[in-house]
Design a protein around this motif. Structure first.
Motif, PDB file in Angstrom:
ATOM      1  N   ARG A   1      -6.515   3.306  -5.112  1.00  0.00           N
ATOM      2  CA  ARG A   1      -7.211   3.902  -3.977  1.00  0.00           C
ATOM      3  C   ARG A   1      -7.231   5.420  -4.049  1.00  0.00           C
ATOM      4  NH1 ARG A   1      -4.870   0.009   0.860  1.00  0.00           N
ATOM      5  NH2 ARG A   1      -6.437  -1.652   0.661  1.00  0.00           N
ATOM      6  N   CYS A   2      -6.126   6.026  -4.467  1.00  0.00           N
ATOM      7  CA  CYS A   2      -6.079   7.478  -4.545  1.00  0.00           C
ATOM      8  C   CYS A   2      -6.957   8.000  -5.667  1.00  0.00           C
ATOM      9  CB  CYS A   2      -4.640   7.946  -4.742  1.00  0.00           C
ATOM     10  SG  CYS A   2      -3.604   7.741  -3.281  1.00  0.00           S
TER      11      CYS A   2
ATOM     12  N   ASP B   1      -8.145  -4.658  -1.499  1.00  0.00           N
ATOM     13  CA  ASP B   1      -8.226  -4.877  -0.051  1.00  0.00           C
ATOM     14  C   ASP B   1      -7.977  -6.344   0.295  1.00  0.00           C
ATOM     15  OD1 ASP B   1      -8.864  -2.212   0.205  1.00  0.00           O
ATOM     16  OD2 ASP B   1     -11.030  -2.565   0.223  1.00  0.00           O
TER      17      ASP B   1
ATOM     18  N   ALA C   1     -10.396   7.931  -4.301  1.00  0.00           N
ATOM     19  CA  ALA C   1     -10.614   8.793  -3.141  1.00  0.00           C
ATOM     20  C   ALA C   1     -11.319  10.074  -3.557  1.00  0.00           C
ATOM     21  CB  ALA C   1      -9.276   9.124  -2.474  1.00  0.00           C
TER      22      ALA C   1
ATOM     23  N   THR D   1       0.820  -1.214   0.000  1.00  0.00           N
ATOM     24  CA  THR D   1       0.000   0.000   0.000  1.00  0.00           C
ATOM     25  C   THR D   1       0.849   1.258   0.000  1.00  0.00           C
ATOM     26  OG1 THR D   1      -0.094   0.026   2.424  1.00  0.00           O
ATOM     27  CG2 THR D   1      -1.814  -1.196   1.266  1.00  0.00           C
TER      28      THR D   1
ATOM     29  N   ILE E   1     -11.491  -2.492  -6.449  1.00  0.00           N
ATOM     30  CA  ILE E   1     -11.034  -1.884  -5.189  1.00  0.00           C
ATOM     31  C   ILE E   1     -11.132  -2.895  -4.054  1.00  0.00           C
ATOM     32  CG2 ILE E   1     -11.523  -0.077  -3.499  1.00  0.00           C
ATOM     33  CD1 ILE E   1     -12.550   1.609  -5.867  1.00  0.00           C
TER      34      ILE E   1
END
Length: 441
Positions: A88-89, A364, A92, A21, A360
């Motif tokens: 993820r960014c 995880d 976001a 990550t 996504i």
């Protein structure tokens, strides 16, 4: 060999780090025989004299790279960025953290016919010549979540320059010629003659230049107002000298906890290994960005349909997709083609977002269970973007269709007119011949 990660000002020597990550974690090591300073300040660099020659001294290594790239995962890999924070960014909300690859717009990248990546890296690895020991009596439950899988053992100093040239051509058949032109004009092995030849033929298309750099000095010339291919080449060639003039930290060196004797002696529960997740995470990144482009395309087509510029035609059922659906899991719309209407597009856009959320969620999952990245028996958790595109209705450009119909109508009218003229001329000729025959009799 130590891994590296892009540097940020929050990083400190000995700090825990999650290489998947790229997230900072708690301290799990300390220097041997020294007090542990939790928040040492980064070093302050002073501007030194510019080297008199073009050679880079003081142990700096210069690496030049110029290559064509087809996927964003190639760009991320070149910048030492994991696919997980990229996904993820991007997902976001505005104002969230950004990664180093965000200097490039993913939509521009996807819509361009040619993407040319240029990198100049001036580096000097500063291992701190410090031995680290594992801190005893650490909380071992969910070890990786708390401490990561590695720690920061040093820093890379120098400078880094990245530029991505994206070209959207008016005529895609010119792609090979434009590639040769870019290599001749921007490539590091180009001669002066190549540069003159490349400047003589302007590129017929839309050119976007995205740039980022890390070094402690001003690399831009005072009179420069915009990025061009010529100014880019000049700055790239001069960058190593300026980077060594005022260097800064550009990367953190990462060392695995497994290299520490104190760590190996403990039976730690929850310590994870992400060494074999790179290829799978890169595939997740490319699939996610493909779906992002599909979602944007559906939105643009919907607007054209509402304005009466486009018409939709649903595709026929495909036997292969029906067979795949019997083996697949949680796939959208039963893998049936979407309806050729605005309602079909709304459903497709919703399913597109669902597939992005699945990716996504898969990121995880890999973070918590890295072994799934190498499990070849595990069903794919999202629909491949190429298959999703096969379900979308085809579009008809009504403007072009009307223009073609009008042109065809004009052509038919012109042909009819020519036939009528030809018929009249033939009839006149027959009458004339008949009159001549009567006179001869």
């Amino acid at each position: 060999m130590a891994q590296i990660s892009p540097y940020n000002d929050s990083m400190r020597l000995g700090m825990g780090f999650n290489s998947f990550t790229q997230r900072l974690c708690n301290y799990a090591v300390r220097p041997v025989g020294a007090g542990f300073e939790a928040h040492p300040d980064p070093p302050q660099y002073k501007t030194s004299a510019v080297p008199h020659s073009g050679n880079i001294s003081n142990g700096y290594e210069v690496m030049w790279t110029a290559k064509f790239v087809n996927t964003m995962s190639e760009v991320a890999q070149s910048l030492n960025i994991s696919g997980a924070p990229q996904i993820r960014c991007d997902f976001a909300p505005p104002g969230g953290a950004k990664t180093s690859a965000s200097f490039n717009d993913t939509n521009t990248f996807a819509e361009s016919d040619i993407n040319y990546l240029i990198q100049v890296r001036v580096s000097h690895q500063r291992f701190n010549h410090t031995e680290f020991e594992f801190i005893p009596n650490l909380h071992q439950s969910e070890f990786t979540r708390l401490y990561g899988d590695s720690f920061i053992s040093g820093f890379v100093e120098g400078g880094e320059f990245n530029a991505l040239i994206s070209v959207k051509l008016r005529d895609r058949s010119d792609a090979d010629q434009v590639k040769q032109q870019l290599e001749a004009g921007i490539g590091f092995t180009a001669t002066a003659r190549d540069l003159d030849q490349s400047q003589s033929a302007p590129i017929d298309g839309e050119i976007t230049i995205a740039v980022s750099w890390k070094c402690g000095g001003d690399i831009l010339d005072g009179g420069m107002t915009e990025w061009t291919l010529n100014s880019l080449k000049a700055i790239v060639m001069e960058f190593p000298r300026k980077a060594t003039t005022c260097p800064m930290r550009i990367n953190a060196l990462l060392t695995k906890y497994t290299s520490l004797k104190g760590f190996r002696e403990k039976d730690i529960q929850g310590a994870l290994n992400y060494e074999n997740t790179g290829l799978y995470t890169a595939a997740l990144l490319d699939a996610y960005l493909d779906y992002k482009c599909i979602c944007r395309s559906i939105q643009q087509i919907s607007r054209k349909v509402e304005q009466g510029e486009f018409a939709l035609v649903a595709k026929e059922e495909m036997v292969e997709l029906a067979e795949l659906f019997t083996e697949a899991k949680e796939m959208p719309n039963g893998l049936s083609p979407y309806k050729g209407s605005i309602y079909g597009l709304v459903k497709a856009r919703k399913d597109c977002r669902i597939e992005m959320l699945k990716i996504i969620r898969e990121v995880d999952t890999v973070e918590e269970q890295p072994q799934v990245a190498c499990d070849l028996t595990r069903p794919q958790q999202y629909l491949d973007p190429a298959m999703f595109r096969m379900l979308l209705p085809t579009t008809q450009d009504l403007k072009k269709a009307r223009a073609a119909a009008a042109q065809e109508q004009l052509s038919c009218a012109d042909l009819t007119r020519k036939l009528e003229i030809s018929e009249r001329e033939r009839t006149a000729a027959e009458i004339s011949a008949l009159g001549l025959a009567n006179e001869l009799k």
